[in-house]
Scaffold this active site. Structure first.
Site, PDB file in Angstrom:
ATOM      1  N   ASP A  50       0.888  -1.156   0.000  1.00 18.00           N
ATOM      2  CA  ASP A  50       0.000   0.000   0.000  1.00 18.00           C
ATOM      3  C   ASP A  50       0.925   1.205   0.000  1.00 18.00           C
ATOM      4  O   ASP A  50       1.742   1.365   0.926  1.00 18.00           O
ATOM      5  CB  ASP A  50      -0.845   0.031   1.275  1.00 18.00           C
ATOM      6  CG  ASP A  50      -1.977  -0.992   1.273  1.00 18.00           C
ATOM      7  OD1 ASP A  50      -2.048  -1.790   0.323  1.00 18.00           O
ATOM      8  OD2 ASP A  50      -2.775  -0.979   2.227  1.00 18.00           O
TER       9      ASP A  50
ATOM     10  N   HIS B 243       4.550  -7.482   0.118  1.00 19.74           N
ATOM     11  CA  HIS B 243       4.142  -8.749  -0.473  1.00 19.74           C
ATOM     12  C   HIS B 243       4.779  -8.903  -1.849  1.00 19.74           C
ATOM     13  O   HIS B 243       5.131  -7.925  -2.504  1.00 19.74           O
ATOM     14  CB  HIS B 243       2.619  -8.818  -0.552  1.00 19.74           C
ATOM     15  CG  HIS B 243       1.946  -8.767   0.784  1.00 19.74           C
ATOM     16  ND1 HIS B 243       1.214  -9.821   1.294  1.00 19.74           N
ATOM     17  CD2 HIS B 243       1.906  -7.799   1.746  1.00 19.74           C
ATOM     18  CE1 HIS B 243       0.742  -9.508   2.490  1.00 19.74           C
ATOM     19  NE2 HIS B 243       1.153  -8.270   2.792  1.00 19.74           N
TER      20      HIS B 243
ATOM     21  N   SER C 218       8.675   3.899   4.484  1.00 14.00           N
ATOM     22  CA  SER C 218       9.890   3.765   3.709  1.00 14.00           C
ATOM     23  C   SER C 218       9.573   3.629   2.235  1.00 14.00           C
ATOM     24  O   SER C 218       8.542   4.111   1.773  1.00 14.00           O
ATOM     25  CB  SER C 218      10.707   2.574   4.208  1.00 14.00           C
ATOM     26  OG  SER C 218      12.021   2.648   3.714  1.00 14.00           O
TER      27      SER C 218
END
Length: 264
Positions: A86, A142, A227
């Site tokens: 995200d 992911h 990050s």
């Protein structure tokens, strides 16, 4: 005022000792008192979280929260590439012939980023995509593709800001910051480098996947603070989705492009 303080201490502060103090506070029981207000300030969707707000013992636990099953797309085609995080896509472009990428009017060396000059050759002329995670985002990473993990390695020491100001005014944070890289080879022999870049002196990038095979959408790692993740694709192996412009918000499981099927 509260919003300003959060942004100053978590997004902008990057000194060695201030980062250390933030880390200590985030792991303390006292930090649980600000979780609710933190979620409101950053407009975090609490309905998609695996646990209730009151179930987190400290701010760090909240930062690395998991999501409920079914909150992200898990249906995608075999050749589709999905967003690993995200985040906000800050930039997308072509890796130049001299093995560099251009981000926010700055030039970054892919050789320096990967720490392997021989490996870089395969990505020359390919595509790069930069994803920035703010403190408001879900912080788990992911896999964008399915394949075999052929190498994992860590580079860098200190970490500097990687938000839009850090990218614009910092000293090559994408290539110099503490970072871990995972290279995945698909069943069609296409290579994808997944570069996870630390944002603060805390350098907290935890690899939660150690298997040789990885499935698309499977968790690979997580950040303790906001990050950046960078994807590198080989030349003529990736067709990007037609993003109207950047910055562009994406979520895990969202299709960002397609692998052409060309093998190396």
């Amino acid at each position: 005022m509260k919003s300003y303080l959060y942004k100053f201490f978590i997004e902008l502060t990057n000194g060695k000792w201030s980062s250390y103090l933030i880390m200590k506070f985030a792991h303390s029981k006292a930090s649980s008192l600000i979780i609710s207000s933190f979620a409101r300030v950053y407009k975090i969707n609490v309905d998609e979280m695996e646990k209730d707000l009151t179930s987190y013992n400290n701010l760090h636990e909240f930062f690395i929260r998991k999501l409920k099953n079914g909150t992200r797309n898990s249906f995608f085609g075999q050749t589709e590439v999905i967003s690993p995080v995200d985040a906000i896509i800050e930039d997308i472009g072509i890796i130049t012939g001299n093995k560099t990428i251009h981000v926010k009017d700055k030039v970054y060396s892919i050789s320096e980023m990967l720490g392997n000059k021989e490996m870089v050759d395969k990505y020359t002329g390919g595509t790069f995509i930069i994803f920035y995670l703010s403190p408001s985002h879900y912080h788990r990473i992911h896999s964008p593709v399915s394949g075999r993990v052929i190498k994992r390695w860590t580079l860098g020491g200190k970490s500097y800001p990687v938000n839009k100001w850090g990218l614009k005014f910092g000293k090559s944070p994408l290539a110099k910051n503490y970072r871990t890289i995972t290279e995945v080879k698909t069943q069609d022999n296409q290579h994808i480098a997944i570069v996870k870049v630390g944002a603060m002196f805390i350098n907290s990038i935890i690899l939660s996947h150690q298997k040789e095979e990885v499935k698309k959408g499977e968790e690979m790692a997580y950040f303790s603070f906001g990050s950046t993740v960078i994807l590198l694709f080989e030349k003529e192996t990736f067709r990007s989705k037609d993003f109207l412009s950047t910055p562009y918000p994406v979520k895990i499981g969202e299709v960002i492009g397609d692998l052409s099927g060309k093998s190396k």
